[in-house]
Structures are given as C-alpha cells and as structure tokens.
Design an enzyme around this catalytic site. Structure first.
Site: not given
Ligand code: NAD
Length: 511
Positions: A175, A198, A250-252, A254, A272, A306, A408, A485
C-alpha cells in the site's frame, strides 16, 4: 499535513513514458545486489507485475531463490564490516545526499509509484515527499547516536556503546511501497546496519530506485540490497542465519510467521501489522472537521491504509447532520485515472483485494448493515476497464459484532456506529484485538486527553486523522505490532547496547 492539490487535469508530456508500461523502471532487472541491478540467477518461478489502473500485465518478475538470497546476505555482511565502522556523521551525510536526489527525481518517482499502486498522483507525491523527510531526518540523527557515561567508585567508570545489529531483513506490503523501503532502510542504515529489502510482489519498482539513489549518494555497494519475490522469498530471508533482525510490514498472519522464524534464532523483530481503529466523534466537535477527519480516516489510498479509523463512532445527537454532510462530501469524490490531477479515488491494488472488499460489503448487508452510499465497482473510462475502481462505501445500522466491524477490510468501507456516552464508547472502541491507531473529535480539552489516554493504541489523533510527522513514532499495541517506525526511538530498534566497565584501581577479590 495532507492537502488535496487540485491542479490541471493532464499528464505533462515529459512524464508520458513513466506513467505506462514503457516506464524504464519496468523493463530493467529488479533485484539490486552488491550495488548493481541484476536478474536472479536462480529463480524457481515468476509472478506478473500488473498495472492496477488498467489491469495491463507489465512484465513477469522472477521470484528470488535461495542462491540469490545467500548472495545478497553475503554482500550485506561484507558491506557491514566497513559501514558499521565509519562515523555516524559520514553515514548521515550520505543519507542526506540521497534525500536531495529523491527531491530532484520526485515526480518521476511519484509517477512510478502510481504505476505500481494505482493510487492518485497527489497521494503518491505526498508519499515521496514524506519519505524524503524521513531519510533526511535519520541522516540528521545518525551523528547523534551515542551511548552514556557512568561514574563508578574510586574513579572507575562504565560507558555504553550503541552498536548496530548487523544485516537487517526488511519485508514490505503494497500500500505504501516506497514509504516502507524508506522508513525501514533509513534508520537501519543511520545506525550502521546493512539491509536486504523485499518489497511486495505487487509493487516492486520504487525500492530498486531507492537502491540506485543510495548508491548515487555514495552508499557503499552491498549496504542496501533489494530482492524481489513472493512469500517464499520472504521466508528465505526471514529464516536466514546471516540476518540479525527482521523488520516487517504486512498482515498479522504473516507477521506471526516472521516472528516465529525470528524466535527460532533469537533474532530481533519489528512488526507493523493490521488494524481496525476507532474514530470517535462527540457531539461537541466541529462537525465539518469531524467529517473531513472521518473521510481521511477511511478513504485515502482506496481505503488501503493500516491505521484507518474504519469504526466511526458518532454520538447519537449529531448522527443525522454528520451523515448528511458525509454523504454530500463523499459523493463529490472523483473516481478516475490515478494519473489525473483531480482524481481522489484511484484503483484498488488487485482483483483479489477488490473482491475481498466487495465481499465484506455483501456480508455486512447480510448481517443487517445498510449501504448509505457507494460500495459498487465502477468503470471510469473504457481505457480503465481492466482496473478495479470501487466507490467509497458508507455503512450504517452497523453493530459491534458484525464481521465488517470486527475484521480488517483494507478497502474504502466505513462502518458508522452510534453511541451515547464517553464511558460506553471507550469500552467499545477498545473491544478489539488490534491497537494501531484511534481518533477523537471533540472541542472539550479534558475529554480529548481523557479519551486519548484511555484508548489502547499506538497512535492517537485528536481533531485530525492519518498524519505521520517524521519525528513522531508510529506503531501498534496488541496484535497491531511490536516496535516503532519514525521518530528518534526507532533507532533503539536498530541498535544493541554494549556496556564497558573500566576499573581504575587494583582488582579487589575475595580469594
Ligand atoms: P501480507 O502479509 O500478505 O504480505 C506482506 C509481505 O510479506 C509481502 O511482501 C509478502 O510477499 C510477504 N510474505 C508473505 N508471506 C510470507 C512469509 N511466509 N514469510 C515472509 N514474507 C512473506 O500483507 P499485504 O497484503 O501485502 O499488506 C496488507 C496488510 O499490511 C494489512 O493487514 C495492513 O494493515 C498491513 N499494513 C500495516 C502497516 C503498519 O504500519 N502497521 C502498514 C501498511 C500495511
């Protein structure tokens, strides 16, 4: 501060190439290892890079396999030997130079971010500008990283040294792709670490531009490396024994896997993660500002933020005028080509994310919510028919136990809930597994601070929403994450403390 700039509705001729698949960033190798753009030598398979605005497949990208991850780790370990030993001042000077180069290339970077994400150009410009500030900020702080001195008995003393951790692995979501690369790399590098980053496979482009810019600014080869790939590449990085810390957005789900990988090796970790934040509007607030705040808390970046305050709690007595103003303002938002200056709603990142958002709207209706406005897929023009454009959606008649209110969505779906008392709304707002952010709109000074101190979240907004000044730490409580951060405290997450005891007299011993 956020400001919606409405200028002329056209793409300047000199940027035509960077808004399309002919953008040179698309055709070049997308890994960056040891100071060079490279294609992975060992790539188990590929994924497609697609423009969210049009649905056009821009190119296949190779998943980075284990040989190339090893190579990146070796490059970063080698670079760490010298980078960690130079002065913070010298490191900071390179970061500041990089910030200046980004300023010069800001429009090109913003257009590339739009190509990757489908977000409106004014938002991308705002993101790039904010990241420039972050890199500049940590450039300034690098020289100030210092330990402490402590006087002990009889002239003996101790001092502490804040040392870097080593090679840091960074993994980002889609995002805010450039922001994640910048927010993670600049404090890590300022503190003397090196990094392998990455990006999300959906948004690979601007992190590599950042790597090139760092090199141009004088960052030694191997200090910042980029590897492209999906989850498996992320796993290779987070399980690598040569990495000392992972920083993840990323997501909770992952995040939990990454924490598990770090736990096995006792590695440091910053997470995060997601959120389902409350935005509380009291009847004594300035209603126009509250409506603006609720929109900022829900409709930026197609709702893919997020920290969004997607549970909008409105005090009973102002519900009617609040909704009238909200609908009028939301209807005026322009859904369109993200490269047009007057677009305020761009494309959803992917068909999967669009269908997830539309499904949540369906489920909400099944559970009894009403669509007050929006929530439909639209096609702004024939050339954008392959993109996913969704009207910002306002749901009323929502209840706390509905899935759309608890989970979410990560799309432009605002759930409006009514409340009557402060005590009640605080309890309901905190009744969530997340704790990323929260907002309160009121003109009562004591209430504002009382509510801010009662909400269980890492970032609280009083009479505003979704602003991220560079000097203010950002991060979550509860399942929304660990670590911070931005701000000076973030440097603590990229350093470890060594204590040195110095005896100035003869050694006393009981034997
Ligand atoms: P995601 O968890 O699907 O993927 C995030 C990253 O993790 C990607 O680069 C993906 O390739 C990688 N990944 C996937 N599986 C993995 C594994 N098993 N091991 C290591 N890396 C792996 O999340 P998304 O769909 O890309 O992003 C959306 C999520 O991110 C939402 O839940 C959002 O709230 C969160 N987010 C949080 C913040 C924050 O600052 N708190 C900011 C932006 C987005």
């Amino acid at each position: 501060m956020l400001s919606v700039r409405r200028v002329v509705h056209y793409v300047p001729r000199r940027y035509m190439a960077v808004v399309t698949g002919s953008n040179p960033q698309v055709t070049q190798p997308l890994n960056y290892i040891g100071g060079k753009r490279v294609d992975p030598v060992h790539s188990p398979d590929t994924f497609n890079l697609t423009s969210p605005a049009t649905g056009e497949v821009l190119r296949p990208v190779g998943n980075t396999g284990s040989t190339d991850v090893d190579e990146a780790v070796l490059a970063a370990q080698d670079a760490f030997k010298t980078w960690s030993k130079i002065s913070g001042f010298e490191r900071g000077a390179i970061l500041k130079k990089a910030a200046n180069i980004i300023r010069e290339r800001a429009e090109e970077m913003a257009r590339t971010e739009v190509l990757d994400t489908g977000k409106p150009i004014w938002e991308a410009r705002y993101d790039i500008e904010g990241c420039t500030d972050t890199i500049d900020y940590y450039g300034g702080l690098a020289a100030k990283i210092a330990g402490e001195y402590q006087q002990l008995a009889n002239g003996s003393f101790a001092y502490t040294i804040k040392e870097p951790l080593g090679v840091v692995g960074g993994i980002g979501a889609w995002n805010y792709p450039f922001q994640m690369a910048a927010w993670k790399s600049s404090p890590a590098l300022a503190a003397g670490n090196t990094m392998i980053f990455k990006p999300s496979p959906l948004t690979p482009l601007t992190a590599v531009m950042l790597a090139e810019i760092y090199s141009e600014a004088g960052l030694p080869h191997g200090c910042f490396n980029v590897i492209q790939g999906e989850g498996e590449t992320g796993q290779l990085l987070s399980n690598h024994t040569g990495v000392s810390k992972m920083t993840f957005t990323g997501s909770v789900q992952t995040g939990s896997k990454i924490m598990e990988a770090c736990a096995k090796q006792i590695h440091h970790v910053t997470l995060e993660l997601g959120g389902k934040s409350p935005c509380i509007i009291f009847d004594d607030s300035d209603l126009d500002s509250a409506v603006t705040g609720a929109m900022l808390a829900n409709f930026l970046n197609q709702g893919q933020v997020c920290s969004n305050g997607t549970r909008v709690f409105v005090q009973d007595s102002v519900m009617k005028p609040f909704l009238e103003k909200l609908v009028e303002r939301t209807k005026a938002m322009k859904i369109g080509d993200p490269n047009d200056e007057d677009t305020t709603v761009g494309a959803t990142i992917s068909p999967e994310q669009a269908s997830k958002t539309l499904q949540y709207i369906d489920i909400a209706q099944t559970e009894g919510a009403h669509i007050l406005y929006g929530g439909k897929r639209v096609t702004p023009s024939a050339s954008l028919a392959g993109g996913y454009y969704i009207q910002p959606c306002i749901l009323t008649n929502c209840q706390d136990n509905m899935r759309v209110v608890k989970e979410e969505v990560f799309g432009s779906v605002m759930s409006v809930l009514s409340f009557s008392s402060e005590e009640e709304v605080i309890a309901r707002a905190n009744d969530t597994e997340f704790g990323l952010a929260g907002g309160v709109f009121t003109n009562n000074l004591q209430r504002a601070h009382r509510v801010a101190s009662s909400l269980e979240a890492g970032s609280l907004y009083v009479n505003t929403y979704n602003v991220y000044p560079v000097g203010v730490p950002f991060g979550g409580y509860k399942k929304s994450g660990i670590g911070r951060e931005n701000g000076p405290d973030t440097l603590d997450y990229y350093t470890q403390i060594k204590s040195v005891y110095v005896e100035m007299g003869p050694v006393e011993a009981p034997f």
